[in-house]
Motif scaffolding. Structure first.
Motif, PDB file in Angstrom:
ATOM      1  N   SER A 124       0.858  -1.181   0.000  1.00  0.00           N
ATOM      2  CA  SER A 124       0.000   0.000   0.000  1.00  0.00           C
ATOM      3  C   SER A 124       0.893   1.228   0.000  1.00  0.00           C
ATOM      4  N   ASP A 125       0.564   2.200  -0.829  1.00  0.00           N
ATOM      5  CA  ASP A 125       1.465   3.331  -1.052  1.00  0.00           C
ATOM      6  C   ASP A 125       1.137   4.512  -0.134  1.00  0.00           C
ATOM      7  N   ALA A 126       2.077   5.445  -0.071  1.00  0.00           N
ATOM      8  CA  ALA A 126       1.899   6.736   0.598  1.00  0.00           C
ATOM      9  C   ALA A 126       2.469   7.798  -0.334  1.00  0.00           C
ATOM     10  N   PRO A 127       1.764   8.104  -1.422  1.00  0.00           N
ATOM     11  CA  PRO A 127       2.321   8.964  -2.464  1.00  0.00           C
ATOM     12  C   PRO A 127       2.617  10.387  -2.020  1.00  0.00           C
ATOM     13  N   LYS A 128       2.014  10.843  -0.923  1.00  0.00           N
ATOM     14  CA  LYS A 128       2.280  12.200  -0.447  1.00  0.00           C
ATOM     15  C   LYS A 128       3.548  12.283   0.401  1.00  0.00           C
TER      16      LYS A 128
END
Length: 370
Positions: free
Chosen positions: A143-147
């Motif tokens: 799961s990503d955290a693009p910010k």
């Protein structure tokens, strides 16, 4: 992100397959955070390679909970740690965001050479993630955290996988009807994206990964399919089962139950068996829990969308090892290493499970115990 086809599971080189079959010693596994006395890295420049007391580079792999899915990822971490001559700490937070934050803070203190994390609540974890990124190499997986200031994301396109899951629902229940979604938590980007992909597919919407997430409460009704609700359990397996039991009682006409995390489908299946509605209520799943795969074999679960947790673990440790040694060219183009999902049905479940057992070195009894 563009749509991706789902290729054959785990196209691995022969050396990697051999590595899985032997005893691997390069990775320290800690499913629940402990006060283990790992040797501290030397003080000094935070960009320097951090090593253990044995002189090996140390990296860390942090999950978003404890589940059979992560046991498979753990095997990938072990293989990569051996292949790339590093030491890996695997941390599995047992109780949500607070535990994950504490583990990340401890890893900063431990001065590891890199951290791969599956963020539980990315929007509200940006601060701690950026603290990790300031101290060491930070990547996300699953799961990503693009910010955040992470260097790369390793995983699948979760929106696309959600649409694949929606297609399985259509196959299992072509006449349409009522469905309900079950998931550990929302707010976690992979869960939100999977759920939205399912909704958009069942409501025959256009392909739009940027579409705002539909609210979790309230009924979503399309021409053929009605999404009654999305129920969360916060990784509590007993609650997961009770949520499914309650849904069966409250909605006697429910036609399909969808589980988005590895442990959801087995708990859904238990609830359906307890209500004596096997076959009446279709089950569509995510991930490769042994009970889910058995249920596909016997027909009580229609199918599942599998990721590739083994490769999540392997590629994360591999990338962190290369970054620790100064190889910035290892960062994937666009900061995204795509490991596509695959749909598993009764016609390919045996082949898939054989591949999985070969990679993890487990037999059926081992997998069932996890």
């Amino acid at each position: 992100m563009p749509a991706h086809a789902a290729p054959k599971f785990l196209p691995l080189c022969g050396a990697l397959l051999i590595a899985v079959g032997v005893s691997l010693t390069g990775c320290k596994i800690e499913k629940i955070d402990t006060n283990a006395t790992d040797s501290q890295a030397t003080d000094g420049d935070s960009t320097a390679v951090k090593t253990s007391g044995e002189g090996k580079i140390r990296v860390a792999y942090v999950t978003n909970g404890i589940a059979s899915f992560w046991d498979i990822a753990e095997e990938g971490c072990k293989a990569a740690a051996k292949d790339h001559d590093v030491e890996c700490l695997v941390r599995m937070p047992p109780d949500g965001t607070a535990d994950q934050k504490r583990m990340l803070e401890e890893l900063i203190s431990d001065q590891v050479a890199g951290v791969a994390v599956s963020p539980i609540d990315p929007d509200n974890q940006t601060s701690i993630l950026n603290e990790v990124a300031k101290a060491t190499n930070l990547i996300t997986h699953d799961s990503d955290a693009p910010k955040s200031n992470r260097l790369a994301y390793i995983g699948m396109n979760n929106y696309d996988a959600g649409r694949m899951c929606g297609k399985l629902v259509k196959e299992a229940m072509p006449e349409g009807g009522e469905v309900m979604i079950f998931v550990g938590r929302l707010g976690q980007l992979n869960a939100d994206q999977r759920r939205q992909g399912i909704i958009d597919e069942l409501l025959n919407r256009s392909d739009d990964p940027e579409r705002p997430f539909d609210p979790a409460d309230g009924v979503l009704k399309g021409d053929k399919y009605t999404i009654l609700d999305t129920r969360t359990d916060n990784f509590d397996f007993a609650i997961a089962k009770s949520r499914a039991e309650d849904a069966i009682v409250k909605h006697p006409n429910i036609g399909c139950m969808i589980g988005l995390f590895a442990y959801n489908p087995p708990n859904i299946l238990e609830a359906i068996r307890g209500a004596d509605k096997v076959g009446q209520i279709k089950v569509v799943a995510f991930d490769e829990d042994a009970d889910t795969l058995k249920a596909i074999q016997d027909g009580s679960c229609y199918g599942t969308i599998v990721q590739n947790p083994y490769q999540y673990g392997y590629k994360s440790v591999e990338l962190l090892a290369k970054l620790a040694r100064g190889d910035e060219s290892a960062i994937p183009e666009g900061g995204f290493l795509d490991i596509p999902a695959r749909a598993i049905r009764k016609d390919n479940v045996d082949e898939f499970w054989a591949e999985l057992k070969e990679l993890t070195g487990t037999d059926e009894s081992d997998a069932s115990a996890k």
